[in-house]
Design a protein around this motif. Structure first.
Motif, PDB file in Angstrom:
ATOM      1  N   GLU A 169       0.797  -1.223   0.000  1.00 17.87           N
ATOM      2  CA  GLU A 169       0.000   0.000   0.000  1.00 17.87           C
ATOM      3  C   GLU A 169       0.834   1.279   0.000  1.00 17.87           C
ATOM      4  N   TYR A 177      -1.179   1.313 -10.915  1.00 15.22           N
ATOM      5  CA  TYR A 177      -1.123  -0.129 -11.134  1.00 15.22           C
ATOM      6  C   TYR A 177      -1.346  -0.422 -12.609  1.00 15.22           C
ATOM      7  N   ASP A 292      -3.888  -1.654  -1.884  1.00 15.52           N
ATOM      8  CA  ASP A 292      -2.811  -2.518  -2.379  1.00 15.52           C
ATOM      9  C   ASP A 292      -2.932  -2.646  -3.898  1.00 15.52           C
ATOM     10  N   ASN A 294      -1.346  -4.477  -5.889  1.00 15.30           N
ATOM     11  CA  ASN A 294      -1.185  -5.854  -6.369  1.00 15.30           C
ATOM     12  C   ASN A 294      -2.526  -6.521  -6.646  1.00 15.30           C
ATOM     13  N   LEU A 295      -3.597  -6.011  -6.034  1.00 16.88           N
ATOM     14  CA  LEU A 295      -4.922  -6.601  -6.232  1.00 16.88           C
ATOM     15  C   LEU A 295      -5.420  -6.446  -7.668  1.00 16.88           C
ATOM     16  N   PHE A 296      -4.883  -5.456  -8.412  1.00 22.21           N
ATOM     17  CA  PHE A 296      -5.432  -5.114  -9.722  1.00 22.21           C
ATOM     18  C   PHE A 296      -4.695  -5.769 -10.883  1.00 22.21           C
ATOM     19  N   ILE A 300      -9.085  -7.409 -10.302  1.00 18.14           N
ATOM     20  CA  ILE A 300      -9.475  -7.475  -8.896  1.00 18.14           C
ATOM     21  C   ILE A 300     -10.753  -8.294  -8.741  1.00 18.14           C
ATOM     22  N   ASP A 301     -10.833  -9.075  -7.678  1.00 17.85           N
ATOM     23  CA  ASP A 301     -12.026  -9.890  -7.455  1.00 17.85           C
ATOM     24  C   ASP A 301     -13.161  -9.018  -6.912  1.00 17.85           C
ATOM     25  N   ASN A 304     -13.022  -7.730  -3.037  1.00 19.93           N
ATOM     26  CA  ASN A 304     -12.077  -6.645  -2.758  1.00 19.93           C
ATOM     27  C   ASN A 304     -12.486  -5.353  -3.449  1.00 19.93           C
ATOM     28  N   TRP A 305     -13.038  -5.473  -4.643  1.00 16.35           N
ATOM     29  CA  TRP A 305     -13.495  -4.276  -5.346  1.00 16.35           C
ATOM     30  C   TRP A 305     -14.634  -3.599  -4.589  1.00 16.35           C
TER      31      TRP A 305
END
Length: 639
Positions: A169, A177, A292, A294-296, A300-301, A304-305
């Motif tokens: 983060e 990203y 974070d 890295n989620l994208f 992104i699921d 989390n979105w």
């Protein structure tokens, strides 16, 4: 006997005719075949040879390695690692997609999320576009599938470069990203004539530095000509043009300073921007809360979105760049300097401060209705007398204040190398005429100038603008464009190219007027509103506290405990240090937290303490030094 001879002669003649006819027919056939062969091999040679090569030769694009991003000391903030992936091209699959996934699931693990993401992308992509099914395959899984690949036409195993943000983060709003190339991205690439360079690539910069420096980071796609069988199996490589890796970026950011500042915002909403005045280097750029990146990377699921998008704290918003705020009393040094430069008031002239300023029968009060008595400019800045600056507003005039303030970057696009920067509002009579439609709304009232002079009213600036203005003030009016990318490192050519080297402009300020404002800001730290936060500091800083209303009280007394938390005042602070040779200038806001002196100033103190610590100054690097000395050579591209 005669009859026998006659019959024999007749038979021979008929046989001869048959032979001649057969010969002529055969000759015509061979002639036609020869003509056809001549036509195909001579007349149509070039076209048919090209088509044969197309059937025999597969042209395979080779995506380049994306450039890395490091901070000013060489700490890696965005890097790449090799990853095995499985992808499916729907046009080449001969069986039901569910069936093929079930069969694949017996060879490699496919999670419910892998399947869900695949079918989601399947509905959004063309039949000939490879669709990611599974990434992060280990060597065992990759080799196991490779041994059984002949059973799965249309399913491909490949290696790729994957983006990673090792600091999570930290500095996410700066880095941004990468994400999967969308239809909108493809349209943009085609419109700009860059789509050919993205053959074989499936990611592109979406936000932050990754987006604004996309063309530099991406590199140039290579190509390989491979001879294949009729079934598409590769036989040998005929030719190859290696990809050119993207250039690496050296940021002006110091990740150590960035983390110190971020820790001060833990559990809070707000923003901070720190700049080196002499260069325009952005040293820290905080937007809190963060996320974070890295989620994208691979999409992104949903869960989390939803958390990020529906959070009332709006972690995806880049607050220093996009959020606009009234900046309260942090505007006063600039208003005071404007009055001095225009000759509207001398530094030594005193005015009575009974705790309020009256104009047209309306009273504008000091915070807490405190009366400061006879007050000159120095004292007005130190104790933050609203009355003094209320009175300056009509003397200067809103248009003159607008023209003076915009030189420092207020209400202007600074041009920092991030996307999504907002202009904000630096009010003037012309601005109001354009902002409103009705004639009575377009009229400028004298009382509005009074509010503008203390940083309230229509004023709405970004934190980046306040930090940049503070940096310009610390730099004596020399405007260095704020920037996050300090150097571009071309690993192929071995060159380092700086991004900003010259001032954008210089504001012609009189040294004696600057001295008045600087001395007053220094006394804010020594004996004014920020004295407690900076007590015992081993350096002399200069700054100004500020508190900005979120909504108008309309004359009522402010009681934080009785107001919804998100409607409470914002705490602001702007400062630079050391006073005589500024190495850092900053502005920060802590949303809905109250007084700038008690909440925002301590944050600045800890940032200054870290940056100006003697041991850090001794061991510090200039941007790019660690990178040039310690970077590993390019490791090539994934094939």
């Amino acid at each position: 006997m005669f009859e026998f001879k006659k019959t024999t002669h007749h038979l021979k003649r008929r046989m001869l005719i048959r032979v001649v006819v057969a010969g002529v027919f055969a000759a015509l056939c061979f002639g036609g075949l020869g003509a056809r062969l001549w036509y195909l091999q001579v007349v149509r040679y070039e076209g048919l040879a090209a088509r044969a090569d197309q059937n025999r030769i597969a042209v395979v694009p080779i995506p380049p390695r994306r450039g890395e991003i490091v901070d000013r000391n060489g700490v890696v903030l965005a890097r790449n690692y090799r990853d095995y992936t499985l992808s499916i091209t729907p046009a080449y699959v001969k069986q039901d997609m569910e069936d093929i996934l079930n069969e694949l699931g017996q060879l490699v693990y496919l999670s419910a999320n892998d399947r869900r993401r695949f079918f989601q992308n399947l509905n959004q992509s063309g039949r000939y576009a490879p669709i990611l099914l599974r990434n992060n395959l280990n060597d065992t899984e990759a080799s196991w599938f490779a041994a059984h690949a002949y059973k799965f036409p249309g399913v491909d195993l490949s290696a790729r470069w994957v983006r990673e943000y090792p600091e999570g983060e930290s500095a996410a709003h700066v880095l941004g990203y990468v994400g999967r190339i969308s239809e909108a991205d493809l349209e943009t690439l085609e419109r700009e004539g860059r789509s050919g360079n993205y053959r074989g690539s499936n990611i592109i910069g979406k936000k932050g530095i990754e987006k604004t420096w996309e063309e530099t980071l991406h590199g140039r796609t290579g190509v390989e000509e491979v001879e294949v069988t009729a079934t598409g199996r590769p036989v040998r490589t005929l030719s190859r043009i290696d990809p050119v890796p993207g250039s690496d970026l050296v940021l002006s950011l110091d990740i150590g300073l960035q983390k110190v500042a971020e820790q001060e915002f833990a559990g809070r909403r707000g923003a901070l921007v720190a700049i080196e005045p002499s260069t325009g280097d952005v040293l820290a750029f905080v937007s809190a809360p963060s996320f974070d990146p890295n989620l994208f990377i691979d999409g992104i699921d949903v869960e989390n979105w939803r958390k990020l998008n529906e959070s009332p704290d709006h972690p995806l918003i880049n607050r220093p760049l996009y959020g606009t705020y009234p900046i309260g009393s942090t505007y006063k040094p600039f208003v005071g300097l404007a009055a001095l430069e225009m000759g509207k008031r001398s530094a030594t002239e005193r005015i009575p401060d009974p705790g309020f300023f009256e104009l047209g029968g309306q009273r504008f009060r000091n915070a807490g209705s405190v009366a400061y008595g006879p007050t000159d400019m120095h004292r007005a800045i130190v104790v933050s007398s609203d009355t003094y600056f209320y009175s300056l507003g009509p003397d200067i005039g809103v248009n003159a204040l607008h023209d003076f303030s915009q030189q420092f970057g207020f209400g202007q696009i600074t041009g920092i190398d991030l996307d999504g920067e907002r202009r904000g509002v630096l009010p003037s009579t012309e601005w109001k005429r354009q902002a409103y439609k009705k004639p009575d709304q377009q009229r400028w009232y004298a009382g509005e100038t009074v509010s503008v002079a203390v940083g309230q009213g229509y004023n709405a600036f970004t934190l980046l603008q306040l930090a940049q203005a503070t940096s310009v003030l610390a730099n004596g009016g020399v405007y260095m464009k704020p920037h996050l990318v300090s150097l571009v490192e071309n690993s192929q050519a071995g060159t380092l190219t700086p991004t900003v080297t010259e001032p954008s402009h210089v504001i012609p300020l009189k040294p004696e007027n600057l001295e008045v404002i600087r001395n007053a800001m220094a006394d804010v730290m020594r004996k004014g509103t920020a004295r407690r936060a900076f007590a015992g500091a081993p350096y002399q800083a200069a700054g100004k506290t500020g508190t900005a209303q979120v909504y108008s009280l309309r004359g009522a007394k402010y009681k934080a405990s009785e107001i919804d938390e998100r409607l409470r005042d914002h705490a602001l602070f702007m400062a630079y240090a050391p006073m005589e040779n500024p190495k850092i200038a900053l502005a920060l806001i802590v949303e809905n937290s109250g007084w700038g002196a008690t909440v925002a100033a301590p944050v600045a103190r800890r940032v200054f303490d870290y940056w100006l610590a003697p041991e850090r100054q001794t061991a510090g690097h200039r941007p790019g030094e660690a990178v040039v000395a310690g970077r590993a050579p390019d490791s090539g591209s994934v094939q």
